[in-house]
Design an enzyme around this catalytic site. Sequence first.
Site, PDB file in Angstrom:
ATOM      1  N   VAL A   1       0.817  -1.216   0.000  1.00 61.98           N
ATOM      2  CA  VAL A   1       0.000   0.000   0.000  1.00 61.98           C
ATOM      3  C   VAL A   1       0.850   1.266   0.000  1.00 61.98           C
ATOM      4  O   VAL A   1       0.425   2.300  -0.520  1.00 61.98           O
ATOM      5  CB  VAL A   1      -1.031   0.022   1.157  1.00 61.98           C
ATOM      6  CG1 VAL A   1      -2.037  -1.105   0.989  1.00 61.98           C
ATOM      7  CG2 VAL A   1      -0.375  -0.034   2.518  1.00 61.98           C
ATOM      8  N   GLU A   2       2.041   1.207   0.550  1.00 62.38           N
ATOM      9  CA  GLU A   2       2.930   2.362   0.521  1.00 62.38           C
ATOM     10  C   GLU A   2       3.628   2.497  -0.831  1.00 62.38           C
ATOM     11  O   GLU A   2       3.847   3.589  -1.312  1.00 62.38           O
ATOM     12  CB  GLU A   2       3.981   2.282   1.638  1.00 62.38           C
ATOM     13  CG  GLU A   2       3.434   2.484   3.021  1.00 62.38           C
ATOM     14  CD  GLU A   2       2.907   3.884   3.295  1.00 62.38           C
ATOM     15  OE1 GLU A   2       3.247   4.831   2.557  1.00 62.38           O
ATOM     16  OE2 GLU A   2       2.136   4.026   4.260  1.00 62.38           O
ATOM     17  N   GLY A   3       3.978   1.365  -1.412  1.00 63.00           N
ATOM     18  CA  GLY A   3       4.739   1.401  -2.650  1.00 63.00           C
ATOM     19  C   GLY A   3       6.178   1.809  -2.380  1.00 63.00           C
ATOM     20  O   GLY A   3       6.516   2.273  -1.297  1.00 63.00           O
TER      21      GLY A   3
END
Length: 151
Positions: free
Chosen positions: A20-22
């Site tokens: 989700v952060e990448g």
Amino acid sequence: MTVVAARDLNAKSLNLIKEVEGWRACTYKDVANKLTIGYGHLIVSRDGFKAGSCISKEQGEQLLKSDIKTATNCIGRLVKKPLTDNQFGALTSWAYNVGCGNAASSTLVRKLNEGNKNVVCSQLKTWRKAGGKVNQGLINRRYKECKLFSS
């Protein structure tokens, strides 16, 4: 009073945060217009990064490890009810994103500590704004955190 000890995240939880952060090797402005690098590390002056700075994947992993430790300590301190590893990981992902101060004052933590785990997913879904605007990425993230919490 039961205290949920801070602990290491399981692989599912760590992978969720990374997903989700990448990954971004060079600085960028996040959706709230804050200077960020790596796996969503918010840059502070003591980091020594400036706009245009880049880091290696190894440096990014170290920043992530440190940031996750802050989030796991936060959830370990705030939550007074037992949690499964996946529940702990989902809440750590959320705290990593919203910050410990916001988590501490949240209805989510209050209701969870009252023993109501059934409201966690609906409460997670309320945390969908960045910079005052509803953000699809946060909607997607909360869905994934809810799914992990419920598994």
